[in-house]
Design a protein around this motif. Structure first.
Motif, mmCIF file in Angstrom:
data_model
loop_
_atom_site.group_PDB
_atom_site.id
_atom_site.type_symbol
_atom_site.label_atom_id
_atom_site.label_comp_id
_atom_site.label_asym_id
_atom_site.label_seq_id
_atom_site.Cartn_x
_atom_site.Cartn_y
_atom_site.Cartn_z
ATOM 1 N N GLY A 193 40.379 52.609 20.466
ATOM 2 C CA GLY A 193 41.676 51.953 20.617
ATOM 3 C C GLY A 193 41.455 50.693 21.436
ATOM 4 N N ILE A 194 41.759 49.541 20.857
ATOM 5 C CA ILE A 194 41.484 48.278 21.547
ATOM 6 C C ILE A 194 42.780 47.478 21.696
ATOM 7 C CG2 ILE A 194 40.142 46.142 21.503
ATOM 8 C CD1 ILE A 194 38.154 47.502 19.676
ATOM 9 N N CYS A 195 43.192 47.261 22.953
ATOM 10 C CA CYS A 195 44.362 46.423 23.208
ATOM 11 C C CYS A 195 43.881 44.977 23.371
ATOM 12 C CB CYS A 195 45.061 46.840 24.496
ATOM 13 S SG CYS A 195 45.681 48.523 24.454
ATOM 14 N N VAL A 196 44.555 44.058 22.694
ATOM 15 C CA VAL A 196 44.106 42.664 22.769
ATOM 16 C C VAL A 196 45.223 41.749 23.258
ATOM 17 C CG1 VAL A 196 42.499 43.028 20.857
ATOM 18 C CG2 VAL A 196 44.759 42.069 20.388
ATOM 19 N N ASP A 197 44.825 40.605 23.825
ATOM 20 C CA ASP A 197 45.783 39.542 24.104
ATOM 21 C C ASP A 197 45.988 38.813 22.783
ATOM 22 O OD1 ASP A 197 45.861 40.099 26.827
ATOM 23 O OD2 ASP A 197 44.096 38.865 27.220
ATOM 24 N N GLY A 198 47.215 38.458 22.497
ATOM 25 C CA GLY A 198 47.489 37.784 21.229
ATOM 26 C C GLY A 198 47.576 38.788 20.106
ATOM 27 N N SER A 199 47.240 38.359 18.888
ATOM 28 C CA SER A 199 47.430 39.266 17.755
ATOM 29 C C SER A 199 46.175 39.372 16.899
ATOM 30 C CB SER A 199 48.622 38.801 16.914
ATOM 31 O OG SER A 199 48.409 37.480 16.499
ATOM 32 N N ILE A 200 46.168 40.428 16.077
ATOM 33 C CA ILE A 200 45.012 40.716 15.228
ATOM 34 C C ILE A 200 45.326 40.214 13.812
ATOM 35 C CG2 ILE A 200 43.652 42.604 14.227
ATOM 36 C CD1 ILE A 200 44.616 44.127 16.951
ATOM 37 N N SER A 201 44.469 39.330 13.301
ATOM 38 C CA SER A 201 44.783 38.691 12.013
ATOM 39 C C SER A 201 44.416 39.601 10.842
ATOM 40 C CB SER A 201 44.016 37.374 11.890
ATOM 41 O OG SER A 201 42.625 37.672 11.861
ATOM 42 N N GLU A 202 44.958 39.231 9.674
ATOM 43 C CA GLU A 202 44.645 39.968 8.461
ATOM 44 C C GLU A 202 43.151 39.851 8.131
ATOM 45 O OE1 GLU A 202 46.886 39.694 4.358
ATOM 46 O OE2 GLU A 202 48.258 39.550 6.082
ATOM 47 N N TYR A 203 42.573 38.692 8.501
ATOM 48 C CA TYR A 203 41.139 38.475 8.286
ATOM 49 C C TYR A 203 40.319 39.562 8.973
ATOM 50 C CZ TYR A 203 36.470 36.514 8.998
ATOM 51 O OH TYR A 203 35.116 36.349 9.055
#
Lengths: 225, 296
Positions: A193-203
């Motif tokens: 489970g990885i929380c990120v700043d910003g968002s995760i793209s479809e790419y």
């Protein structure tokens, strides 16, 4: 990881009553579980424990959990009629009420299933003031609270997987806020489970799906709070 | 400015900068969230709109809650006022009506704005909206008042979790009442010191309030307590506007509340194992509801 306090922790959220922990929290757990399952379920079973089980019906915890699975936010007035809405969508709904004081006072197991995905079991807790956490997915430990966009992966446990995933994120200049891994046994399946700043793209999702022996990929977006 | 953690710091900074407390609060929020003040105020306006919708919906309804324990008390008040009877003047009547309207709406699973919690959602809105209507001020002033209230709740929450399960009802309805008292003083153009005193005087007198809900539901005593503590806020504001001061400084009062919350038995912190919840009638209601729901 505690977020800085804001004015809007104290004024708001706008929500369907009567309880931030037992109603709004329930909606959020259901919502996250629905997103993790990722498709419309044919059947969903909720197993409520302890305070959720004892006072849940008076607080609309059942309606909230179900409304959340249907994709409702905490302020959706259809929460009150979520049983009827689920019936319209042809979703079978079942509730069980249990006592188990080894569990958090406000906890629930949500078992979702359909023909395409099969069965998934997702556990969540409501920790107060509408804050929640998804603590388990199919037996793997997670800590998803909706404060960050979160990448959820279940994959075959083997060397190099964490590197491949984090390298992919780094390549897209995405900063990891926190990360949690778990596995049942060496060489079997493992979870991330990885929380990120910003968002995760479809790419990123596409690239991840190219990695062999990744069984589940979900991008759980930050909750509207 | 992000290191402003207590009321003393806020008051000192506001006075040094020659600003009102709400101005300091919105600057702080802007700094912390990296969003312009205008965007923060727009979000507050959305919350005020939701508060007004809840009041309007609640005034029109006498639908009972799922448990059947409450939902028709606002209608009783409205009837009495329609008959021209009341001990109160217009402002107090309005506050009482709006408070019941909101908290009953909450109990029947209507849409409300938690402030600071759902179980205490009838206090701050009823007071701000009623006073703003009576003073005939514009929306911007309602925003100023709600931000003032928010600052009070936020500063208390730095030390004390705003949850009945952690510190009893003093930290929910009690804090809501102090927030509302501060908001009234802002609406009446009181000084920063008067705003803080209104909160202090109110907090001092709700200390030790326990959370003992019958059958664990946000109904008995929560619904009527919201109404009582809305009027209570007016007392805090009235005293502060008269220049009456709390001898004990507000930050020390919050420390004392925290201490009292820690000393309070867990049985009196939302677990329904003592107090009203375990009176003979409370237990009877709990048993009847449990039977009703097990048969469903």
């Amino acid at each position: 990881m505690e977020k800085a306090k804001t004015l809007f922790d104290v004024i708001g959220p706008v929500m369907v009553g009567p309880s931030s922990s037992h109603t709004a929290g329930a909606v959020r757990i259901g919502y996250l579980a629905g997103k993790i399952f990722g498709e419309k379920p044919d059947n969903v079973t909720f197993v409520l424990y302890n305070s959720f089980a004892k006072t849940g019906r008076g607080h609309g915890t059942d309606k909230g959990l179900l409304g959340g699975v249907l994709g409702y936010d905490v302020d959706n007035e259809n929460i009150k009629i979520s049983y009827q809405e689920a019936e319209k969508l042809g979703i079978g709904v079942n509730f069980e009420y249990r006592e188990d004081y080894t569990r958090h006072p406000n906890s629930v197991d949500i078992i979702l299933e359909n023909k395409n995905i099969g069965k998934m079991e997702i556990s969540g807790i409501s920790v107060g003031a509408g804050e929640v956490a998804i603590t388990k997915i199919n037996g793997y430990k997670f800590n998803i609270n909706g404060d960050y966009d979160t990448l959820v992966l279940i994959y075959k446990d083997k060397p190099g997987m964490i590197y491949r995933v984090t390298a992919l994120l780094q390549g897209q200049n995405i900063n990891i806020a926190s990360m949690h891994c778990d596995r049942k046994a060496k060489g079997k399946q493992a979870s991330m489970g990885i929380c990120v700043d910003g968002s995760i793209s479809e790419y990123i999702i596409n690239e991840l799906s190219k990695i062999e022996e990744v069984y589940l990929i979900r991008n759980i977006e930050v909750l509207k709070k | 400015m992000t290191d402003l953690k207590n009321f003393g710091d806020i008051l000192e900074t506001a006075d040094n900068m020659n600003k009102k407390i709400y101005e300091i609060c919105q600057l702080l929020e802007s700094e912390n969230t990296e969003k312009p003040v205008s965007e923060i105020r727009e979000r507050v306006k959305d919350i005020i709109a939701a508060m007004k919708s809840a009041i309007n919906a609640g005034l029109k309804s006498d639908e009972k809650s799922t448990s059947g324990m409450c939902g028709d008390d606002c209608a009783k008040l409205l009837k009495m006022y329609k008959d021209g009877k009341s001990l109160f003047g217009v402002l107090h009547q309005k506050i009482l009506k709006y408070s019941f309207a909101t908290i009953e709406q909450n109990a029947r699973m209507g849409k409300i704005a938690a402030c600071p919690t759902a179980g205490s959602c009838g206090i701050v809105p009823s007071v701000i909206i009623a006073v703003a209507e009576e003073l005939n001020v514009n929306e911007e002033r309602e925003v100023d008042a709600l931000i003032t209230a928010g600052l009070v709740g936020k500063i208390v929450s730095n030390k004390l979790a705003l949850a009945g399960a952690v510190a009893g009802c003093q930290s929910e309805c009690g804090v809501a009442s102090a927030m509302a008292a501060a908001a009234i003083v802002e609406l009446y153009n009181g000084t920063n010191e008067q705003i803080i005193n209104a909160a202090a005087l109110t907090l001092k007198n709700i200390m030790g309030l326990v959370c003992d809900p019958v059958a664990g539901l946000v109904e008995i005593p929560c619904v009527k307590r919201n109404a009582f503590l809305s009027i209570y806020a007016v007392v805090g504001a009235e005293l502060a506007l008269a220049g009456i001061k709390s001898i004990i400084p507000v930050d020390e009062i919050v420390d004392a509340m925290k201490q009292v919350g820690e000393m309070m038995s867990p049985k009196l912190k939302e677990s329904s194992e003592a107090g009203l919840a375990t009176t003979p009638t409370g237990l009877q209601i709990t048993e009847e509801l449990s039977k009703k729901w097990n048969n469903q």
